[in-house]
Write a protein that holds these residues in place. Structure first.
Motif, PDB file in Angstrom:
ATOM      1  N   HIS A 105       0.835  -1.210   0.000  1.00 52.73           N
ATOM      2  CA  HIS A 105       0.000   0.000   0.000  1.00 52.73           C
ATOM      3  C   HIS A 105       0.868   1.258   0.000  1.00 52.73           C
ATOM      4  CE1 HIS A 105      -4.116  -1.415   0.057  1.00 52.73           C
ATOM      5  NE2 HIS A 105      -3.664  -2.467   0.709  1.00 52.73           N
ATOM      6  N   PHE A 106       1.942   1.212   0.746  1.00 49.72           N
ATOM      7  CA  PHE A 106       2.914   2.317   0.686  1.00 49.72           C
ATOM      8  C   PHE A 106       3.428   2.462  -0.748  1.00 49.72           C
ATOM      9  CE2 PHE A 106       7.663   3.055   1.054  1.00 49.72           C
ATOM     10  CZ  PHE A 106       7.573   4.433   1.140  1.00 49.72           C
ATOM     11  N   ALA A 107       3.778   1.347  -1.361  1.00 46.47           N
ATOM     12  CA  ALA A 107       4.297   1.369  -2.739  1.00 46.47           C
ATOM     13  C   ALA A 107       3.255   1.914  -3.707  1.00 46.47           C
ATOM     14  CB  ALA A 107       4.729  -0.033  -3.165  1.00 46.47           C
ATOM     15  N   ARG A 108       1.991   1.628  -3.433  1.00 47.71           N
ATOM     16  CA  ARG A 108       0.940   2.146  -4.326  1.00 47.71           C
ATOM     17  C   ARG A 108       0.965   3.670  -4.316  1.00 47.71           C
ATOM     18  NH1 ARG A 108      -5.365   2.152  -4.644  1.00 47.71           N
ATOM     19  NH2 ARG A 108      -5.404   2.836  -6.798  1.00 47.71           N
ATOM     20  N   GLU A 109       1.097   4.254  -3.128  1.00 52.54           N
ATOM     21  CA  GLU A 109       1.147   5.725  -3.032  1.00 52.54           C
ATOM     22  C   GLU A 109       2.370   6.280  -3.733  1.00 52.54           C
ATOM     23  OE1 GLU A 109       0.614   7.274   0.879  1.00 52.54           O
ATOM     24  OE2 GLU A 109      -1.471   6.597   0.973  1.00 52.54           O
ATOM     25  N   GLU A 110       3.406   5.476  -3.831  1.00 54.04           N
ATOM     26  CA  GLU A 110       4.637   5.919  -4.491  1.00 54.04           C
ATOM     27  C   GLU A 110       4.684   5.513  -5.958  1.00 54.04           C
ATOM     28  OE1 GLU A 110       7.199   7.654  -2.846  1.00 54.04           O
ATOM     29  OE2 GLU A 110       5.792   7.792  -1.174  1.00 54.04           O
TER      30      GLU A 110
ATOM     31  N   ALA B 107       3.617  12.554 -12.542  1.00 54.68           N
ATOM     32  CA  ALA B 107       3.336  12.598 -11.101  1.00 54.68           C
ATOM     33  C   ALA B 107       2.396  11.477 -10.687  1.00 54.68           C
ATOM     34  CB  ALA B 107       2.744  13.956 -10.726  1.00 54.68           C
ATOM     35  N   ARG B 108       1.476  11.128 -11.572  1.00 50.15           N
ATOM     36  CA  ARG B 108       0.557  10.034 -11.222  1.00 50.15           C
ATOM     37  C   ARG B 108       1.338   8.750 -11.011  1.00 50.15           C
ATOM     38  NH1 ARG B 108      -4.103   6.831 -13.990  1.00 50.15           N
ATOM     39  NH2 ARG B 108      -4.841   5.904 -12.064  1.00 50.15           N
ATOM     40  N   GLU B 109       2.295   8.493 -11.901  1.00 46.33           N
ATOM     41  CA  GLU B 109       3.107   7.278 -11.758  1.00 46.33           C
ATOM     42  C   GLU B 109       3.927   7.301 -10.475  1.00 46.33           C
ATOM     43  OE1 GLU B 109       5.391   6.226 -15.184  1.00 46.33           O
ATOM     44  OE2 GLU B 109       3.598   5.798 -16.359  1.00 46.33           O
ATOM     45  N   GLU B 110       4.238   8.501 -10.015  1.00 40.93           N
ATOM     46  CA  GLU B 110       5.032   8.634  -8.787  1.00 40.93           C
ATOM     47  C   GLU B 110       4.149   8.786  -7.549  1.00 40.93           C
ATOM     48  OE1 GLU B 110       8.541   8.670  -8.750  1.00 40.93           O
ATOM     49  OE2 GLU B 110       8.372   8.053 -10.834  1.00 40.93           O
ATOM     50  N   GLY B 111       2.825   8.674  -7.720  1.00 36.20           N
ATOM     51  CA  GLY B 111       1.932   8.817  -6.569  1.00 36.20           C
ATOM     52  C   GLY B 111       1.820  10.245  -6.069  1.00 36.20           C
ATOM     53  N   ARG B 112       2.066  11.234  -6.930  1.00 40.20           N
ATOM     54  CA  ARG B 112       2.081  12.634  -6.494  1.00 40.20           C
ATOM     55  C   ARG B 112       1.150  13.520  -7.335  1.00 40.20           C
ATOM     56  NH1 ARG B 112       3.742  10.657  -2.809  1.00 40.20           N
ATOM     57  NH2 ARG B 112       5.734  10.813  -1.717  1.00 40.20           N
ATOM     58  N   GLN B 113       0.198  12.892  -8.050  1.00 39.29           N
ATOM     59  CA  GLN B 113      -0.612  13.681  -8.973  1.00 39.29           C
ATOM     60  C   GLN B 113      -1.490  14.712  -8.259  1.00 39.29           C
ATOM     61  OE1 GLN B 113      -3.891  11.849 -11.195  1.00 39.29           O
ATOM     62  NE2 GLN B 113      -3.023  12.671 -13.063  1.00 39.29           N
ATOM     63  N   HIS B 114      -2.164  14.266  -7.216  1.00 38.92           N
ATOM     64  CA  HIS B 114      -3.073  15.177  -6.522  1.00 38.92           C
ATOM     65  C   HIS B 114      -2.300  16.361  -5.929  1.00 38.92           C
ATOM     66  CE1 HIS B 114      -7.006  16.062  -4.839  1.00 38.92           C
ATOM     67  NE2 HIS B 114      -6.414  16.364  -3.699  1.00 38.92           N
ATOM     68  N   LEU B 116       0.594  17.587  -6.985  1.00 36.11           N
ATOM     69  CA  LEU B 116       1.095  18.470  -8.039  1.00 36.11           C
ATOM     70  C   LEU B 116      -0.029  19.331  -8.615  1.00 36.11           C
ATOM     71  CD1 LEU B 116       3.407  19.465  -9.810  1.00 36.11           C
ATOM     72  CD2 LEU B 116       2.879  17.633 -11.431  1.00 36.11           C
ATOM     73  N   LEU B 117      -1.192  18.731  -8.839  1.00 37.10           N
ATOM     74  CA  LEU B 117      -2.286  19.527  -9.390  1.00 37.10           C
ATOM     75  C   LEU B 117      -2.654  20.667  -8.446  1.00 37.10           C
ATOM     76  CD1 LEU B 117      -4.337  20.003 -11.631  1.00 37.10           C
ATOM     77  CD2 LEU B 117      -5.933  18.536 -10.367  1.00 37.10           C
ATOM     78  N   GLY B 118      -2.766  20.363  -7.168  1.00 36.36           N
ATOM     79  CA  GLY B 118      -3.105  21.409  -6.195  1.00 36.36           C
ATOM     80  C   GLY B 118      -2.088  22.536  -6.208  1.00 36.36           C
ATOM     81  N   LEU B 119      -0.808  22.174  -6.315  1.00 34.29           N
ATOM     82  CA  LEU B 119       0.245  23.201  -6.307  1.00 34.29           C
ATOM     83  C   LEU B 119       0.274  23.980  -7.625  1.00 34.29           C
ATOM     84  CD1 LEU B 119       2.983  21.183  -4.416  1.00 34.29           C
ATOM     85  CD2 LEU B 119       1.851  23.278  -3.618  1.00 34.29           C
ATOM     86  N   LEU B 120      -0.054  23.331  -8.737  1.00 32.21           N
ATOM     87  CA  LEU B 120      -0.117  24.051 -10.022  1.00 32.21           C
ATOM     88  C   LEU B 120      -1.278  25.052 -10.020  1.00 32.21           C
ATOM     89  CD1 LEU B 120       0.662  21.196 -12.596  1.00 32.21           C
ATOM     90  CD2 LEU B 120       2.064  23.234 -12.165  1.00 32.21           C
ATOM     91  N   VAL B 143       9.028  19.854  -7.358  1.00 26.37           N
ATOM     92  CA  VAL B 143       9.816  19.459  -6.187  1.00 26.37           C
ATOM     93  C   VAL B 143       8.993  19.656  -4.912  1.00 26.37           C
ATOM     94  CG1 VAL B 143      11.819  20.116  -4.788  1.00 26.37           C
ATOM     95  CG2 VAL B 143      12.061  19.765  -7.268  1.00 26.37           C
ATOM     96  N   ARG B 144       8.220  20.765  -4.876  1.00 23.00           N
ATOM     97  CA  ARG B 144       7.340  20.966  -3.719  1.00 23.00           C
ATOM     98  C   ARG B 144       6.321  19.835  -3.604  1.00 23.00           C
ATOM     99  NH1 ARG B 144       4.245  26.319  -3.902  1.00 23.00           N
ATOM    100  NH2 ARG B 144       5.334  27.035  -5.762  1.00 23.00           N
ATOM    101  N   ALA B 145       5.937  19.259  -4.752  1.00 23.98           N
ATOM    102  CA  ALA B 145       4.959  18.156  -4.742  1.00 23.98           C
ATOM    103  C   ALA B 145       5.608  16.819  -4.410  1.00 23.98           C
ATOM    104  CB  ALA B 145       4.255  18.079  -6.095  1.00 23.98           C
ATOM    105  N   GLY B 146       6.917  16.826  -4.202  1.00 24.39           N
ATOM    106  CA  GLY B 146       7.591  15.584  -3.824  1.00 24.39           C
ATOM    107  C   GLY B 146       8.268  14.859  -4.971  1.00 24.39           C
ATOM    108  N   LEU B 147       8.334  15.493  -6.139  1.00 22.98           N
ATOM    109  CA  LEU B 147       8.987  14.863  -7.288  1.00 22.98           C
ATOM    110  C   LEU B 147      10.469  15.220  -7.329  1.00 22.98           C
ATOM    111  CD1 LEU B 147       6.142  15.589  -9.844  1.00 22.98           C
ATOM    112  CD2 LEU B 147       6.809  13.344  -8.993  1.00 22.98           C
ATOM    113  N   ASP B 148      11.220  14.390  -7.999  1.00 23.26           N
ATOM    114  CA  ASP B 148      12.651  14.603  -8.138  1.00 23.26           C
ATOM    115  C   ASP B 148      12.913  15.671  -9.211  1.00 23.26           C
ATOM    116  OD1 ASP B 148      15.512  13.549  -7.711  1.00 23.26           O
ATOM    117  OD2 ASP B 148      15.253  13.443  -9.889  1.00 23.26           O
TER     118      ASP B 148
END
Lengths: 236, 236
Positions: A105-110, B107-114, B116-120, B143-148
């Motif tokens: 589940h952690f991996a899913r979020e990542e 970002a979706r693939e990295e689990g950070r889509q939501h 990133l969208l909020g920050l955009l 980067v603020r959204a947690g992406l590299d």
């Protein structure tokens, strides 16, 4: 379209079934519009951390089999795996998987769930070193899946991390009628139980795709706040 | 249950609608079983990289408005945003968003889509520095959204990266009948057009939840390869 797959790491038919499903999905015309979500199932919910044991002994005790019968069962699973091109090492352990589900589940979020599940299967069924009762072994696998080592350690160290996610999946399994795994639910509507053939998965994907309902707009009044080709009108 | 939301970064009603939907979702009993996916829409598909301009000038040209009319429209949007607790800086730009959509798929693939969208949205509607035609601005937000940072730069530098994902979303928008945004599709079946009220979103979530179909097992013969409480039988 979404496909949910209930699995346990210690489930050889899940390992085989995943490979068969993956082949069907790879050949599916609309594969780019299919999202796969892995859901947690506990094949042996009484297991606790620290009680891992060799699968052969577990089968002998649990089923009253002779060693020869247990080994024959493993050999049969090895052959079924080989038929899908999957390696299978005789002599795997059997044990507690709840923490692996938390990690999934952690991996899913990542965005790394599919990678981690594949590597956990591979580690459990085809690598000598046990995946049970050894947090650093799980960290090593998680890092191969693209997860951060320290973040993984933090999840493992906190028994509450993602535990609610796992329990929600276990409840959902009962809700969809999954008593065993692997159990596939396509588009929230069609269930497929077991490691069916690649051909059967292909047909189930087709059936689910064909029966998608058209979208019905339930809210969208004339004065809706919407931006379109003519801009973003502000109703008064 | 899945909720898909078609949006564009330059769409003020998407910014407002997201906040209203988020409130409804936060109060929804089954919120933990709802997955939100953001899908791409281009409000102004003729835009190309490098042609950003102030929104007021864009509205004056596009709609034949006076400066006062354009400013009044912006002020109205500022008030609608404020009513949802959202900041809104007058004087935003309007421009090319395709690369931001590519980043949202990354970002979706990295689990950070939501995130990133909020920050955009926040950057476009509530921060002075423009989000358009400035890759390093997007890197900073990512980067603020947690992406590299370097991975983000690599996506931005390759115009093909995630472009097929964006185009698939644009086609899917037409398929579900979305001519403007925001457009919400709940459980693949119920459409909600526009920044409806929080109450309307709450009712749509209830309706979609109540009308979920039970899962029907379409494949699961007696000899299925399945692991259950009695082990993992191998059929002969």
């Amino acid at each position: 379209m979404r496909v949910e797959i209930w699995t346990d790491i210690s489930c050889p038919w899940c390992y085989v079934g995943q490979a068969r499903f993956d082949k069907a999905l790879a050949a599916f015309e609309h594969r780019d519009e299919v999202e796969v979500v892995h859901r947690s199932f506990q094949l042996d919910p009484r297991r606790v951390k620290g009680d891992a044991e060799p699968i052969v002994g577990h089968l002998m005790k649990g089923k009253g089999w002779t060693r020869a019968q247990a080994l024959a069962n493993e050999e049969n699973l090895r052959q079924q795996s080989a038929a899908e091109g999957l390696p299978y090492v005789m002599g795997r352990d059997h044990g507690y998987t709840f923490d692996m589900h938390r990690l999934l589940h952690f991996a899913r979020e990542e965005g790394r769930q599919h990678e981690l599940l594949g590597l956990l299967y591979r580690a459990n069924f085809a690598e000598e070193r046990s995946v049970y009762d050894d947090d650093e072994r799980l960290v090593e696998i998680a890092v191969r899946a693209g997860l951060d080592a320290d973040a993984t350690r933090a999840v493992l160290a906190d028994p509450n991390a993602y535990a609610a996610h796992v329990r929600a999946d276990l409840r959902a399994a009962r809700a969809v009628g999954a008593n065993g795994v692997p159990f596939f639910v396509l588009d929230g509507k069609f269930g497929v139980s077991g490691a069916q053939s690649t051909d059967m998965f292909a047909r189930a994907l087709d059936q689910a795709w064909q029966s998608r309902s058209p979208v019905r707009v339930v809210a969208g009044a004339v004065d809706a706040h919407v931006c379109g080709p003519d801009g973003c009108p502000v109703p008064h």
